[in-house]
Design an enzyme around this catalytic site. Structure first.
Site, PDB file in Angstrom:
ATOM      1  CE  LYS A  26      60.748  21.016  47.640  1.00  0.00           C
ATOM      2  NZ  LYS A  26      61.831  21.930  48.104  1.00  0.00           N
ATOM      3  NE  ARG A  96      63.327  19.366  51.795  1.00  0.00           N
ATOM      4  CZ  ARG A  96      64.547  18.863  51.963  1.00  0.00           C
ATOM      5  NH1 ARG A  96      64.943  17.865  51.178  1.00  0.00           N
ATOM      6  NH2 ARG A  96      65.347  19.337  52.902  1.00  0.00           N
ATOM      7  N   GLY A 105      56.188  26.065  53.565  1.00  0.00           N
ATOM      8  CA  GLY A 105      55.821  25.678  54.911  1.00  0.00           C
ATOM      9  C   GLY A 105      54.421  25.144  55.085  1.00  0.00           C
ATOM     10  CG  MET A 107      51.326  20.871  51.568  1.00  0.00           C
ATOM     11  SD  MET A 107      51.147  20.306  49.863  1.00  0.00           S
ATOM     12  CE  MET A 107      52.349  21.306  49.030  1.00  0.00           C
ATOM     13  NE  ARG A 351      61.072  28.473  47.095  1.00  0.00           N
ATOM     14  CZ  ARG A 351      60.540  27.988  48.205  1.00  0.00           C
ATOM     15  NH1 ARG A 351      59.739  26.946  48.160  1.00  0.00           N
ATOM     16  NH2 ARG A 351      60.806  28.525  49.381  1.00  0.00           N
ATOM     17  CG  HIS A 467      56.505  30.356  58.485  1.00  0.00           C
ATOM     18  ND1 HIS A 467      55.500  31.068  59.113  1.00  0.00           N
ATOM     19  CD2 HIS A 467      55.895  29.558  57.591  1.00  0.00           C
ATOM     20  CE1 HIS A 467      54.330  30.695  58.611  1.00  0.00           C
ATOM     21  NE2 HIS A 467      54.540  29.789  57.688  1.00  0.00           N
ATOM     22  NE  ARG A 573      29.630  54.734  43.873  1.00  0.00           N
ATOM     23  CZ  ARG A 573      30.679  53.962  44.177  1.00  0.00           C
ATOM     24  NH1 ARG A 573      30.519  52.656  44.224  1.00  0.00           N
ATOM     25  NH2 ARG A 573      31.851  54.481  44.417  1.00  0.00           N
ATOM     26  NE  ARG A 629      24.030  54.766  40.558  1.00  0.00           N
ATOM     27  CZ  ARG A 629      24.422  53.780  41.366  1.00  0.00           C
ATOM     28  NH1 ARG A 629      24.696  52.579  40.847  1.00  0.00           N
ATOM     29  NH2 ARG A 629      24.570  53.974  42.659  1.00  0.00           N
ATOM     30  CB  SER A 776      27.945  51.907  32.702  1.00  0.00           C
ATOM     31  OG  SER A 776      28.889  51.614  33.705  1.00  0.00           O
ATOM     32  CB  THR A 779      29.233  43.453  37.338  1.00  0.00           C
ATOM     33  OG1 THR A 779      30.228  44.275  37.957  1.00  0.00           O
ATOM     34  CG2 THR A 779      29.406  43.481  35.833  1.00  0.00           C
ATOM     35  CG  ASN A 780      28.740  45.737  42.557  1.00  0.00           C
ATOM     36  OD1 ASN A 780      29.637  44.996  42.184  1.00  0.00           O
ATOM     37  ND2 ASN A 780      28.963  46.927  43.059  1.00  0.00           N
ATOM     38  CG  ASP A 781      22.153  46.258  41.892  1.00  0.00           C
ATOM     39  OD1 ASP A 781      22.363  45.679  42.975  1.00  0.00           O
ATOM     40  OD2 ASP A 781      21.668  47.404  41.826  1.00  0.00           O
ATOM     41  CB  CYS A 843      30.629  51.338  36.753  1.00  0.00           C
ATOM     42  SG  CYS A 843      28.852  51.014  36.731  1.00  0.00           S
ATOM     43  CE1 TYR A 863      33.443  52.995  31.893  1.00  0.00           C
ATOM     44  CE2 TYR A 863      32.954  53.409  29.583  1.00  0.00           C
ATOM     45  CZ  TYR A 863      32.547  53.394  30.910  1.00  0.00           C
ATOM     46  OH  TYR A 863      31.281  53.757  31.260  1.00  0.00           O
TER      47      TYR A 863
END
Length: 893
Positions: A26, A96, A105, A107, A351, A467, A573, A629, A776, A779-781, A843, A863
């Site tokens: 602002k 403000r 809205g 703050m 804005r 709002h 899977r 897999r 591959s 990344t979860n495990d 994956c 990928y």
């Protein structure tokens, strides 16, 4: 000395739009508009650095701030020709907040600051007595709520009582004497609740408001909003102090909100609302029904109320010129606030406007075609995760529907759900598994958590800039506002419409694109990537380097993935297909079998089913890569539970239930997620990879014959930590594939690789890559094993970790770059040393997260793979990662 205060107004400014980190959005834009010579009420901005100092030093103001504020006030008095705190022309100001990222809205704001028992009388002389005391009561109510902690509902109760006593319907019917009496009652309430009189010294008022704005940076709704929109706490908020201008000084005054383009559709046309004789909060609060700015919009809406274009043609023409100039200057759709005081136009704010995703796509592609921005800039304008708004069902136009009310189409999309009347109930019931529609008279910032939980939002009051509308559009939730036919009673939790009462739990459907409210549930349609969406995707695909695949096991998921632009399957899977009724018994037979012959017998039942699964995937993907897999179940997920299931499996196997129960006990593991699963299971029972490899190669042969296109399956061995594990499973795969190829046509080429989901595998990547043709990253495990925490149980403490600042983001949502990311980077480097042509992908669920995709681009992966409905998100994020790197590189150079 540190500069804490920057002035603007009078045709010049100390700041600019490039200083938004310091001045907030602002403040930076006010300074920019002032520099452009637009009619901006003068004022000054206290920097975000002052806010951060405030919190770092026990909520104390920094040294030198008082003197700089006094100097800025003196300049403001000089420009306005008014005196702050007294004199014949009292200077009144607004206070403000203004973070660098818009938080509508969330703050606190204080208007009309500077009024007291003396200045209100001076204001009455230069204006109107009724206006002066109405302004004073607004100030007392707002200031007391924001600064003194006196709940605004207590003031509303007094107002309601005064209206009833005088027999009037609204505030406009109250006289000057009425407002004088109300002011007395308001001040008495403050004295009683606050324990001290309402502050009369304007400078005390000012510092109280400044402190309150700083404090509101850490209120509950602001914290929730920041968490939802990834806004760091360290950014802080600026404070903007600005000379008041009044839109409520009579019929030649007005206030309004406008967008340079339609924020719901993206149409290139001035769009907005205004009220005659009103202050800004009256427009956004939804208390009065606003009027349309343009004749075109008024006519299309069928409104009888005159437009601003008709009522005030000169001011409208001036505002239109400023709007066009601002859009060209900022090269983006602008959200503006304005006030007309006694015929004079003032620009209060501009804005970059919040918009629906559909509108964002339209605006970005249109501006690129108009030459305002480049195609790459258009690609960067769309937040990838916002595409989710377009990747979910909409109402089936052929479906029957019972429309019970119509409101304003405030935020597109459709939703069905159970009625709830309070934000707390919305949050509670959603956590209980219900789908809910939040129904309110109007929403306020305090409702934020309930709005997050609800599937859609319906209000009986408010306009397109209320709002509810603004926040819902930002969240991508369907919203219908201003459905005036609804009679909502929050005391009895009922919604009355067309003579019928609806209660909590009743099903309704809302369509945020048409404004319709319907009884019951209405059928939905799946989305399509077309129009502006498809156009932007073409531009993104030209730019990105990484390929985007999908995680899919079923033909339906594979078809959806293709429709959304997937370039292959990155993860199938296989165990996910074994939970179906026609397979689970055979799967259990295989698991509990006590010898290889019994296992082969059970696997023989699964072979034709697996072969058909893979055939359908290969046919759907038509020559695109498909990574399958091999079986990776923690065995406990498939073991029969309870006497009934044990008896069922025993009967199917022709086994004794008691012996089977003993066998299940033998297989029970203390920590099955780290037990006999993945390559360990395949090594213990080589007949499993034999069956699956046979199914894969035979299915590939059949698919190649049917489609005439080559099929190159990628067979992935899960949970490898050591080269020896991989080599032994690969030997089984190669032997089986050789046998199948020898007995059928065409000969299928295939690749064998592994999933990197253990830290040891990442560290020993060069060695493993000597045998594996692709990696591959699961990344979860990998996240679970790196942190030593369970994804399923982490929610109980990860949120607390975020609150304490130990972690910034949930590592299961966005890759932990310093830990998990470091292992991936090491694995990429070492793996390619072992095999230069090693294909690398990801994956895990991170494959659809834009921040994680940026990391994957930096790491040099080939990928990413994600759920089918996240494919467009990943395509766009992959393009933005390339553009971001290019931009960063040019800035460094």
């Amino acid at each position: 000395m540190t500069k804490w205060v920057y002035s603007f107004g009078g045709g010049e400014a100390e700041g600019s739009r490039e200083m938004r980190n310091l001045l907030g959005g602002k403040g930076a834009n006010l300074a920019e508009m002032a520099s452009l010579g637009l009619p901006v009420p003068p004022g000054f901005t206290i920097t975000t650095e002052a806010c951060n100092f405030y919190y770092a030093n026990g909520q104390e103001m920094p040294e030198g701030l008082t003197e700089q504020v006094e100097a800025a006030l003196a300049r403001l008095e000089e420009i306005q020709g008014k005196s702050f705190g007294g004199g014949e022309l009292p200077l009144l100001v607004s206070v403000r907040s203004g973070a660098r990222s818009s938080m509508p809205g969330m703050m606190d704001t204080v208007l009309n600051l500077g009024l007291n028992d003396d200045t209100v009388e001076e204001l009455a002389k230069s204006a109107d007595r009724r206006f002066a005391y109405d302004s004073y009561r607004r100030f007392i109510q707002m200031y007391s709520d924001v600064v003194l902690g006196v709940d605004h509902h207590e003031f509303e109760a007094i107002l309601e009582e005064e209206r009833d006593t005088r027999g009037v319907a609204g505030d406009t019917d109250l006289s000057a004497d009425d407002w004088v009496e109300i002011v007395k009652r308001f001040k008495a309430l403050v004295d009683e609740v606050h324990g001290a009189p309402f502050p009369q010294a304007p400078r005390d008022q000012l510092w109280g408001a400044i402190g309150a704005v700083f404090s509101s940076w850490m209120n509950a709704r602001a914290i929730t909003y920041r968490r939802l929109h990834d806004i760091p706490e360290s950014w802080g908020t600026a404070v903007n102090v600005q000379a008041m201008v009044f839109g409520n000084m009579g019929e030649d005054s007005a206030t309004g909100v406008a967008f340079t383009r339609d924020p719901a559709t993206g149409e290139k046309a001035l769009y907005g609302e205004f009220l005659i004789n009103a202050q800004g909060e009256d427009v956004v609060a939804g208390i009065r029904t606003p009027q349309y700015l343009t004749e075109k919009a008024r006519t299309e809406a069928g409104s009888d109320s005159p437009s601003l274009e008709t009522l005030m043609p000169e001011q409208f023409a001036e505002f239109l010129a400023h709007s066009n100039r601002l859009e060209e200057h900022y090269r983006d759709m602008q959200d503006m606030e304005f006030t007309i005081e006694r015929g004079r136009l003032w620009m209060l704010q501009t804005r970059n406007g919040k918009r629906t995703t559909r509108a964002a796509l339209k605006i970005a592609t249109s501006m690129a075609e108009e030459g305002l921005i480049s195609e790459e800039e258009a690609v960067m304008r769309i937040e990838p995760t916002s595409l989710d708004q377009l990747l979910h069902p909409t109402l089936d136009p052929k479906a029957e529907r019972t429309v019970i009310a119509r409101g304003l189409p405030a935020s597109p999309g459709a939703a069905s759900g159970e009625i709830v009347f309070s934000p707390d109930r919305a949050d509670f019931l959603t956590k209980e598994g219900h789908t809910v529609i939040l129904v309110r008279l109007e929403t306020s910032p305090e409702d934020i958590q309930g709005m997050v939980s609800a599937r859609g939002i319906l209000t009986s009051r408010g306009g397109m800039t209320s709002h509810a509308a603004v926040v819902a559009r930002g969240m991508g939730k369907p919203c219908v506002c201003g459905a005036g036919a609804l009679k909502i009673d929050h005391k009895t939790n009922t919604m009355l419409v067309m003579g019928k009462a609806y209660h909590e739990g009743d099903l309704i459907t809302i369509d945020g694109a048409t404004g319709e409210v319907m009884e019951g549930r209405v059928a939905m349609l799946q989305p399509e990537v077309s129009g502006d969406f498809a156009k932007l995707m073409v531009w993104a695909d030209r730019t990105r380097r990484m390929r985007v695949r999908a995680n899919a096991e079923t033909p339906e998921d594979a078809r959806a993935a293709r429709d959304f632009g997937a370039e292959g399957i990155g993860l199938c899977r296989t165990e996910h297909t074994f939970f179906q009724d026609d397979r689970i018994v055979a799967m259990r037979e295989m698991i509990v079998a006590e010898d290889a012959e019994s296992r082969r017998s059970a696997l023989a039942k699964l072979l034709p089913l697996q072969r058909q699964d893979f055939l359908e995937l290969f046919q759907t993907m038509r020559g695109l890569p498909v990574t399958i897999r091999l079986l990776d179940p923690p065995l406990h997920e498939f073991l029969p539970k309870g006497e009934h299931e044990i008896a069922e499996v025993a009967e199917a196997m022709g086994a004794d239930p008691a012996r089977l129960r003993d066998r299940i006990l033998e297989l029970t593991e203390s920590n099955p997620m780290l037990g006999s699963r993945g390559c360990r299971l395949l090594l213990l029972h080589p007949e499993i990879p034999e069956m699956q490899t046979r199914a894969i190669i035979e299915a590939a042969q059949h698919a190649a014959r049917l489609t005439g296109e080559p099929v190159v399956p990628e067979i992935m061995v899960p949970l490898v930590g050591m080269l020896g594990e991989f080599e032994r499973v690969k030997a089984v795969i190669d032997a089986t594939a050789k046998e199948v190829n020898a007995s059928g046509e065409p000969k299928i080429e295939y690749k064998v690789g592994t999933m990197i989901e253990l830290p040891r595998a990442a560290i020993r990547a060069r060695e493993i890559a000597s045998a594996a043709e692709f990696f591959s990253f699961g990344t979860n495990d990998l996240t679970q094993t790196t942190f030593g925490i369970s994804r399923d149980d982490a929610a109980s403490f990860l949120t607390h970790y975020q609150e304490l600042g130990i972690i910034e983001k949930d590592p299961f949502v966005t890759i932990d770059v310093d830990g998990v990311g470091a292992l991936i980077t090491l694995s990429v480097r070492e793996g390619r040393m072992g095999r230069p042509d090693l294909k690398l992908g990801i994956c895990g669920e991170h494959g659809g997260d834009p921040a994680s995709i940026r990391f994957c681009e930096d790491a040099g992966l080939d990928y990413v793979s994600c759920s089918p409905y996240r494919v467009p998100v990943a395509r766009l994020a992959a393009a933005q990662a390339v553009i971001g790197k290019k931009t960063a590189s040019s800035e460094t150079a």
